[in-house]
Write a protein that holds these residues in place. Structure first.
Motif, short mmCIF file in Angstrom:
data_model
loop_
_atom_site.label_atom_id
_atom_site.label_comp_id
_atom_site.label_asym_id
_atom_site.label_seq_id
_atom_site.Cartn_x
_atom_site.Cartn_y
_atom_site.Cartn_z
N UNK A 162 -5.55 -5.29 10.82
CA UNK A 162 -4.83 -4.90 11.19
C UNK A 162 -4.60 -3.00 10.81
N UNK A 163 -4.39 -2.76 9.39
CA UNK A 163 -4.14 -1.54 9.15
C UNK A 163 -4.67 -0.78 9.38
N UNK A 164 -6.76 -0.68 9.71
CA UNK A 164 -7.68 -0.12 10.25
C UNK A 164 -7.14 0.27 11.49
N UNK B 157 -2.91 -3.15 -4.37
CA UNK B 157 -1.87 -2.93 -3.20
C UNK B 157 -2.15 -5.32 -2.97
N UNK B 158 -3.49 -4.87 -2.91
CA UNK B 158 -3.85 -6.17 -2.33
C UNK B 158 -3.65 -7.89 -3.63
N UNK B 159 -3.48 -7.03 -4.07
CA UNK B 159 -3.01 -8.32 -5.63
C UNK B 159 -1.81 -8.30 -5.31
N UNK C 157 -3.95 6.10 -5.10
CA UNK C 157 -3.21 4.89 -4.52
C UNK C 157 -4.71 4.06 -4.61
N UNK C 158 -4.39 2.85 -4.67
CA UNK C 158 -5.33 1.49 -5.72
C UNK C 158 -5.24 0.77 -4.10
N UNK D 160 1.36 -1.43 0.16
CA UNK D 160 -0.17 0.41 0.36
C UNK D 160 0.94 1.42 -0.67
N UNK D 161 1.89 0.98 0.98
CA UNK D 161 3.19 2.36 0.95
C UNK D 161 3.70 2.71 -0.77
#
Length: 1455
Positions: A385-387, A283-285, A278-279, A269-270
């Protein structure tokens, strides 16, 4: 026929004149050598190894390793086994053409098969015990096998055997396989250096396996165990002996922990954040793309193998219907060699191929499911964890300005992350479906020509309709949710105010209002049900064409599934896109600034948008007080110093001398507690120091409150059970701030919820003594000006500016006006003397009915416990494995017998028609093709076929509707009975049962009964009947099949029995671990400022990761258990197909029936696991019905009297004369009496005061007038009628009462004063005027129709009590009872009450139960009670004249 290795019909068989290797038989014999060599070497090693192992304890998994090339070796070995099977088959087929047995054709192949099996078993044992030297034996075997096979291949080439010959192909493939296995073995030597090298490499097993806490072994076991979930056996079997708990499932492996995945996702994600947009998708992919691709590959393989089934069936049916032709075959040195095509036409070969294809297809499918599930769980952990990390950095203004509400955050956690996880589960379907559909249509076109396209087109056209229905479903679901929320709100109000409703006899009015909402909820559930049944109906009635019927039938089956799933997947994809948008918004929202400024000098200079140009200095080790009016920015100043506000300009500097200045002990204005024990709330992560802890609890006078709690300071507070009052919560928060070992303490208005005694005690003991002794810097925001003299420095604020600062002396000299203003405020003593005793009393009331609560819980549970105590384990196990049939029967019958009968009948009929259609097709297709007859018969067949199809379609719709309709009726009746039962229950029940427990029946359990049980039931009956009809059909076509069915049936029984128990436990674990996780998120969001002030972010993060992992491991095990079941039922299904195929071939009846039997056998594989899964789900869901039923067996109050309500005079009681004769009262027949032989006489119109200490029986007496308690002796006579003879409703509707806690309901003011709508507006206004509320109500928008919020929160406590007074006045009753009505209100309101009682109620009998004795000094008669007896009974004047009387002592104490 004599046996001989080379056969005895060929003299040249043993001729070696042309050279040994020219003899085919000798080459075959040579091929035996390596296999025999391997068996000879490995058997002793295996036996010795196993013997020594069995004597020791079983090897623990911390010795497990995977040698290099582990998976490749397993795959190659399996391929080798398959090729060996082909070789054996080919040998046997060739051998059948010969005159005598030729063992050399198949014996080497059989030995090869055995040797290959032994090789992998041997390898597995070496690997688990990590002893690589023994692999040399295998290496030699691969070399020898490779050499001998190559010799054979070279022979064939020299002799010019054509490539189309099967034996040539097989030998070629074998050479390649043995070569590859040899390479794998060499690679192991190269990497591990266990031989030929000086320094062998030491290898340790993975870190996870060395930790014995890790029980989830899927990543570490060998390929076969991975594919069949063999390692799950221990858990599933042990679940039978004792319930699965968190200890049994252990920890997550490191790679699956939330922290590991969070780091992956965060890095991805960074990288995205550098871009303009930013998508999260990308990031998930990049974080989880590989497993998704792997899963999709598995899925493709499974789908392609899925088409093998229909093709094999069509082959078998064709072979059965054709005449056997003369087969061309080739002689090679006197033996036959068969061609590949001819080999594949053999029916038995096809049957075996069908079996293998099914097994492989199912294995791949389950592997694909497992990989997506695991990835989905990992993704969810990472997102949570991100949230959470973002929540800890959210700027406070975001939360307070309402940009981010707690509700939104909870939704992100509970809903959006799950949406993404579910989307990931269905992801492979997105790209697998188009492939499936295209392949299906191509194959159908080959079989049927143009008509296939028609059929496919119809199915494709149904898909948009499906999608439309799916969107409608989502809408219906939403409206259902809204109604059920409203219904719960109403139910909650009823339960909170149940005492008042009963005393005023208003239960039925409120009950009706809940029923109305319930009806709306059911209506939207009905639309939901209708759409569900429509979509099921569309799925089932897809078109059929007679012709190449069976192959195409099963292809159509294959086609329907992706199209049905398509709508679901599209719906989830849409939801996932929305969820990602919400997540993105959240992750990009504002954060608080950096904390780099916590250094520097000791002055504090702040400038904010709430406070302007504030320049203040807070001196170390002194007490600074901040005072000012409400809303002048005192709290904002504290928050700004803590860095919680948006700083526009200016800086905060912390002193260099504050050594441990990474945390500030901070008690916020609104108390914030954790869902943990009292002790944990006070210690808040610091080390426990008994002395200090005791000093703090004493300073905050918490000890008396702690003593009231059932487990002392180990009692959990918060959402589970015990609710503390505002003051108690506030004191715990102050105690937390005092206990922390920090140099700086910020207290934000700690006295606001405390009464005067406690405030003084806290000031003296806690602040002046405890904090000042430690020389801690204290900043105190307060409204209590009487404490100003204690301050070292005072800051007076106004409108966000500092008005004055200095010592109290400075201010006295400089600003006389301000000082005088303060002085007048200081002298006003607080009116809150009684607050704490009252709070403790409520707490005691909440706590002490709990002793008898346990009796009520659930009779069934008690029975189970008793059996547990006998240690009679078998009965407990029986209870765990038994389906709750009785509960199921209760559920089914609560929908009514007619509907039940209709459902069963229509289901049976529907399935009979479906079978009839297929049977008709079978007879039609297997007719002989003589043309003239054919045409006549065709029209007849078409007619019958059309009629049957039509009937089938209609029945499909009817059955799916009856199931839903029955489910709804059952839900309606159960809820109706539950509501009525609870509302009519005795008041004791509500004192003993926690509110949450009752509400749970109306929320969670009702929701399960409404929405989950009907679809489960529909799915269960459908799959069961499909399986039964399939078994019936196969047995009809081939009766021998029944013999094979017995062992399969037994296997199936045990699989489902074990699975159901484990699945139930794991589901409960998953549910129970989810709640703490959600609670932790909402707690954190509420207490952000406190957590950040204390600098405890890391501790809370750690806790969140633990909770996430616990929930994830439970879910992971649950999905692994589902895979375990599905693999086993799928393999059983494959066995059924194999037996069906073999029996039908040997019987050789007409081809139509064979095809039909096989088609049905194919469907079984799909439905077997649904039967078990649905059974397990139903078992869990029936728990809800059971819980509801446990409440339905409760005793109700006896509402009927001996007198009919018509026999009671309309205006009774007119006078208000009360005779109490020898009254004895108890709460329940098994409890001690609370009133013993009380006698009293109250004249009409008298004002009577009753007083006594807590527990003397005052309130019980007031309840006795309403028959809320059990009067077991004596009687109360009002105006000549014994109240025990009256119907309850009549009695309660003729008396009035004002309770201690004022209760208002949400609705209009008019509804609150007169829910029965009997009175005129003038009457209501008059009542409001008497209660001095008229002007206030007039000023509200809507007057009498102004809204009251839930619990009357929009009025002060005093105003609420006055509304209750008006309510009592509206009811023109000649008797009014006031139960401590003035206890929770201020003096001013109390004076109004007293005046009204004297004037407006002058002609009525008023019985006052007094909390403060001075309120009854003006009464005509005073009754003093103690322990359920009357001690003094006289006028107040007479009682006061007795110096040593109890009443006199009460009055002296109250002065």
């Amino acid at each position: 026929m004599r046996l001989a290795f080379c056969g005895n019909d060929n003299a040249s068989a043993y001729n070696i004149s042309a050279g040994v290797l020219r003899n085919v038989c000798f080459v075959d014999a040579l091929n035996l050598v390596p296999h025999v060599f391997l068996l000879f070497i490995t058997f002793p090693i295996l036996f010795i190894g196993w013997g020594s192992q069995s004597s020791k304890v079983q090897i623990h998994h911390n010795t497990w390793l995977h040698f290099p090339g582990h998976n490749l070796r397993w795959i190659l070995t399996f391929t080798l086994l398959f090729v060996h099977v082909c070789e054996i088959a080919e040998g046997i087929v060739s051998d059948t053409q010969m005159k005598s047995r030729h063992l050399h054709l198949f014996l080497p192949a059989i030995m090869g098969f055995v040797a290959a099996t032994v090789s992998i078993v041997y390898y597995h044992n070496i690997e688990t015990s990590n002893f690589p030297k023994l692999l040399l034996a295998l290496f030699l075997y691969w070399v020898m096998a490779f050499v001998t096979k190559t010799i054979k291949l070279v022979r064939y080439c020299q002799d010019g055997v054509p490539f189309s010959q099967l034996r040539f192909c097989i030998t070629g493939i074998m050479v390649i396989l043995y070569g590859l296995l040899m390479a794998v073995e060499i690679n192991v030597i190269r990497v591990r250096r266990y031989v030929f090298f000086m320094n062998p490499q030491k290898v340790k097993p993975p870190e996870d396996l060395q930790d014995l806490g890790v029980r989830f072994l899927q990543p570490f076991v060998n390929l076969l165990s991975k594919a069949t979930y063999w390692w799950m056996n221990t858990l599933i079997i042990s679940a039978h002996k004792k319930p699965v708990d968190l200890k049994a499932i252990g920890k997550l492996p490191i790679a699956m922990r939330a922290l590991t995945n969070y780091v992956c996702l965060k890095e991805a994600y960074e990288e995205q954040k550098v871009r303009k947009y930013p998508s999260i998708w990308l990031a998930m992919y990049s974080a989880f793309g590989r497993p998704i691709l792997l899963s999709s590959t598995f899925r493709y393989l499974a789908d392609l193998l899925g088409f093998a089934g229909p093709l094999c069936i069509s082959g078998i049916v064709q072979a059965g219907s054709e005449m056997p032709k003369e087969q061309p075959s080739l002689q090679y040195f006197g033996t036959f060699i068969s061609f590949s095509e001819e080999f594949l036409r053999n029916v038995y070969v096809l049957a075996v191929l069908l079996f293998l294809a099914l097994i492989l297809q199912r294995t791949f499918l389950q592997a694909s499911y497992y990989v997506t599930t695991e990835t989905g769980i990992n993704l969810r952990g990472a997102l949570l964890a991100m949230i959470y990390n973002k929540i800890l950095r959210l700027s406070t203004s975001n939360l307070s300005m309402g940009e981010m509400t707690l509700g939104q955050i909870n939704n992100l956690v509970a809903i959006e992350t799950n949406q993404l996880m579910w989307f990931l589960f269905l992801c492979p379907n997105l790209w697998a479906m188009p492939v499936q559909i295209i392949m299906g249509v191509i194959l159908l076109y080959n079989l049927l020509g143009v008509s296939a396209l028609v059929g496919a087109a119809v199915i494709v056209l149904l898909a948009p309709i499906q999608y439309f229905i799916a969107t409608k479903l989502a809408e219906a679901q939403k409206s259902t949710l809204d109604y059920s929320t409203e219904r719960l709100k109403k139910t909650n109000e009823i339960l909170k105010g149940i005492k008042l409703l009963k005393l005023y006899a208003w239960e039925h009015i409120f009950c009706t209002s809940v029923e109305e909402t319930r009806m709306k909820e059911l209506t939207s559930l009905k639309t939901f049900a209708l759409h569900t049944s429509l979509s099921t109906f569309i799925l089932i009635c897809s078109p059929l064409q007679p012709a190449q019927a069976f192959a195409s039938l099963s292809l159509f089956h294959i086609l329907v599934t992706p199209l049905f799933l398509l709508s679901t997947v599209v719906r989830f994809a849409v939801k996932a896109i929305v969820s990602v948008q919400k997540l993105n918004e959240f992750l990009l929202s504002d954060e608080i600034g950096d904390d780099s400024w916590r250094g520097g000098d000791s002055s504090v200079f702040v400038c904010l948008f709430v406070c302007f140009n504030v320049f203040i200095v807070i001196i170390i080790g002194q007490m600074t007080m901040i005072v000012g009016q409400v809303g002048c920015g005192k709290s904002s100043l504290l928050l700004a110093i803590l860095g919680e506000m948006q700083t526009l300009e200016g800086k905060v500097h912390w002193s260099k001398y504050v050594s441990n200045r990474y945390s500030v002990a901070y008690a916020a204005q609104k108390p914030w507690l954790l869902n943990a024990t009292v002790e944990e709330n006070i210690i808040f992560g610091s080390p426990f120091n008994k002395q200090r802890y005791k000093a703090v609890t004493d300073a905050c006078s918490l000890q008396p409150d702690i003593d009231l709690l059932p487990f002392g300071d180990q009692t959990e507070i918060g959402e589970r059970g015990i609710n503390l009052s505002g003051g108690q919560r506030q004191r715990i928060c102050v105690a937390r701030a005092l206990y922390q070992n920090t140099n700086i303490v910020f207290l934000d208005d700690p006295f606001s919820a405390l009464d005067i005694h406690l405030s003084d005690h806290l000031m003296q003991e806690g602040i002046l003594k405890f904090l000042q002794e430690d020389k801690r810097t204290l900043v105190l925001v307060t409204h209590k000006l009487q404490y100003l003299p204690h301050a070292d420095w005072i800051i007076a604020m106004k409108d966000g500016m500092v008005l004055r600062e200095g010592t109290l002396k400075d201010i006295q000299n400089k600003d006389v006006e301000l000082y005088e203003h303060w002085k007048t405020l200081m002298n006003r003593q607080d009116q809150e003397l009684e607050k704490t005793t009252l709070e403790r009393k409520t707490l005691r009331r909440a706590m002490y009915p709990r002793e008898s609560k346990s009796q009520l819980e659930d009779e069934d549970e008690e029975e189970e416990e008793e059996e547990d105590e006998d240690d009679n384990m078998s009965t407990v196990l029986r209870l765990r494995t038994k389906m709750p049939w009785r509960t199921c029967w209760r559920y089914l019958t609560s929908g009514g017998f007619f509907l039940l009968f209709l459902m069963i009948f229509s289901k049976l009929l529907k399935h009979s028609v479906i079978v009839a259609i297929d049977y008709w097709l079978a007879t039609w297709t297997s007719m002989d093709n003589e043309n003239e007859l054919r045409n006549a018969a065709d029209t007849y067949h078409v007619a019958v076929f059309s009629i049957l199809s039509g009937a089938g379609i209609v029945l499909c719709l009817i059955t799916s509707l009856t199931v839903e309709w029955m489910g709804l009726t059952a839900a309606k009746n159960l809820h109706h009975n539950l509501l009525n039962k609870i509302i009519l229950g005795p008041i004791r029940f509500f004192d003993m049962t926690p509110l949450g427990l009752i509400l749970n029946r109306f929320s969670a359990d009702t929701n399960i009964i409404d929405q989950h049980i009907p679809p489960t039931l529909e799915s269960l009956t459908r799959s069961t009947l499909l399986c039964l009809s399939a078994i019936g059909m196969i047995s009809y076509a081939t009766p021998w099949f029944l013999v094979a069915l017995v062992p399969l049936g037994i296997a199936f029984y045990f699989i489902q029995k074990y699975f159901r128990v484990a699945s139930k436990d794991l589901q409960e674990l998953d549910d129970s671990t989810q709640l703490p996780l959600l609670c932790h998120f909402s707690e954190t969001a509420e207490g952000l400022t406190t957590i950040r002030a204390f600098r405890h972010e890391a501790r809370f993060k750690q806790r969140m990761l633990e909770l996430t992992d616990t929930n994830n491991i439970a879910y992971l095990f649950l999905s692994a258990a589902n895979r375990w079941l599905e693999v086993r039922t799928d393999y059983l299904g494959a066995c059924i197909v194999l037996t069906a195929a073999v029996t039908s071939i040997t019987e050789g009846p007409n081809s139509g029936l064979v095809g039909l039997g096989l088609l049905y056998a194919l469907t079984i594989t799909n439905y077997l696991n649904w039967v078990v899964r649905n059974l397990a789900d139903l078992e869990v869901q029936m728990g809800a019905v059971k819980k509801v039923h446990s409440f339905l067996n409760m005793e109700s109050e006896n509402y009927d009297g001996y007198l009919d309500s018509s026999q009671v005079p309309k205006d009774w009681p007119q006078e208000g004369e009360i005779k109490i004769e020898n009254l004895c009262v108890r709460y329940e027949n098994n409890l001690k009496p609370v009133l013993k032989h009380v006698k009293a006489y109250i004249k009409p119109g008298q004002k009577v005061g009753i007083c006594g200490r807590t527990g003397s029986g005052k309130s019980s007496l007031s309840l006795a007038f309403f028959r809320m308690v059990d009067i077991f002796d004596g009687r109360i006579v009002i105006d000549g009628i014994d109240i025990s003879k009256l119907p309850l409703h009549t009695l309660r509707s003729r008396l009035s009462i004002i309770l201690q806690d004022p209760i208002l309901f949400s609705g209009s003011i008019r509804f609150n004063l007169d829910p029965e709508c009997k009175c005129t507006d003038d009457r209501l206004w008059e009542a409001l005027e008497i209660a001095q509320l008229k002007n206030m109500v007039k000023s509200l928008p809507g007057g009498l129709d102004a809204m009251v919020t839930e619990g009357g929160e929009n009025f002060s406590v005093g105003q609420r009590q006055l509304f209750c007074l008006a309510r009592a006045f509206v009811r023109k009753s000649s008797i009014l009872i006031m139960d401590e009505a003035t206890a929770s209100i201020d003096m001013a309101t109390e004076n109004i009450l007293q005046k009204v009682v004297m004037t407006a109620f002058a002609d009525r009998t008023v019985v006052t139960i007094a909390h403060r004795v001075h309120t009854i000094l003006t009464a005509d008669l005073v009754i003093v009670m103690k322990r359920g007896n009357i001690l003094e009974y006289d006028t107040p004047e007479n009682l006061l004249s007795q110096e040593d009387g109890i009443f006199a002592s009460f009055v002296r104490a109250d002065m």
